[in-house]
Design an enzyme around this catalytic site. Sequence first.
Site, PDB file in Angstrom:
ATOM      1  N   ASP A 137      74.946  71.729  95.721  1.00 44.38           N
ATOM      2  CA  ASP A 137      74.903  70.275  95.566  1.00 44.38           C
ATOM      3  C   ASP A 137      76.318  69.723  95.687  1.00 44.38           C
ATOM      4  O   ASP A 137      77.290  70.466  95.807  1.00 44.38           O
ATOM      5  CB  ASP A 137      74.315  69.897  94.198  1.00 44.38           C
ATOM      6  CG  ASP A 137      75.144  70.474  93.056  1.00 44.38           C
ATOM      7  OD1 ASP A 137      76.094  69.804  92.619  1.00 44.38           O
ATOM      8  OD2 ASP A 137      74.852  71.607  92.608  1.00 44.38           O
ATOM      9  N   ASP A 182      77.780  67.866  93.262  1.00 47.55           N
ATOM     10  CA  ASP A 182      78.145  67.415  91.930  1.00 47.55           C
ATOM     11  C   ASP A 182      77.792  65.929  91.821  1.00 47.55           C
ATOM     12  O   ASP A 182      76.813  65.492  92.418  1.00 47.55           O
ATOM     13  CB  ASP A 182      79.623  67.702  91.642  1.00 47.55           C
ATOM     14  CG  ASP A 182      79.903  67.817  90.151  1.00 47.55           C
ATOM     15  OD1 ASP A 182      79.227  68.619  89.486  1.00 47.55           O
ATOM     16  OD2 ASP A 182      80.784  67.111  89.649  1.00 47.55           O
TER      17      ASP A 182
END
Length: 290
Positions: free
Chosen positions: A210, A212
Site C-alpha cells: 500500500d 501508507d
Amino acid sequence: MTPTMIGVIGGSGLYDLDTLTDKRWTKVSTPWGPPSDEILTGTLDGVPMAFLPRHGRGHVHSPSTVPYRANIDALKRLGVTDVISISACGSFRETLAPGDFVVIDQFIDRTFARDKSFFGTGCVAHVSMAHPTCPRLGAACLDAAQDAGITVHDGGTYLAMEGPQFSTLAESRMYRDSWGADVIGMTNMPEAKLAREAELCYASLAMVTDYDSWHPDHGAVEISDIIRVLTGNADKARALIARLPALLGADRAPCPHGCDRALDHALMTAPDKRNPALLARLDAVAGRVL
C-alpha cells in the site's frame, strides 16, 4: 568454506514453503523462550533451508510480541548462515507501487517495546550497524527477484514503527518528507540488529502492499486492500526463494563484508567480570568468540 544453510523469515501472508523437499516442522528450544513457531526444515535444490513464519502459523503474534531474540537464536542454533527476511510494508514513494519488492539497505528504528539485544549487564557488546544488511546477500535477492520477473528496487530505507496501528497522516508525511524513508513496516527491527549480533548475514526484502496514508489518491490504509496484495506477493516471494540456492551455492566463503565476524571487537566486558548465566544463554549466537 562452510556449508550454506538459508534461513527464511516469512512475513504477513507467507506462512509455509511448499517447495522444500524432505520437509518437516522442527521444534527448537532457546534460552530466550520459544520462537514464533516450529521451524520448517528441508532442502531446496540440494541446499539446506529453514523457514520460520514470523507471526506464527495463523498469524498469532503482533509485531510487538514477536519473539525476535528466540527467532534469531533458533535459526543460528539450527546452523543457518544466511537469513532472508521477507515482510510486508507501506510505500512512501510513487515509484514503489503495491506489488513491488524493495531490497532494503538502511533502517530507521522507531520501535520501543521490544528486547533489542542478546547482550546486557554482565556481558556488554556493541556491534556496528552502519550498514545493517549484507550487500552480498542483498545482491543475490535482487538477482533472484529479477530472474523471477518481479518488479524489484535495489536499495531503500525502511522505517520500523512499533504498531500495531498504522501511521497517522502527520507521521506518514514526516517519515516521507522530512526523514527520507522509502517504506514503512513493523517487523525488521530489532530483527536486523539481532542478526548482526548473532553474526548472521541478513538481507531484507520488503513487499509493498500500500501507499501508507500520505498518498492523496489512496487515503487511509485499508486492511482488506493489504490482504488482497499480500496473496500475490506471497506467490512472488516463493518464486524468488526457489532461485536462491543456485545463486548462493552449497558452500560459502567467509562473508566479504564481515557479517560473520561482527563480534570480533564488540565485547567490552572483561572476561573475569562476565556473568556466567548470561554467557550460557549466548552459547549459540556468540559461541564463536566466547
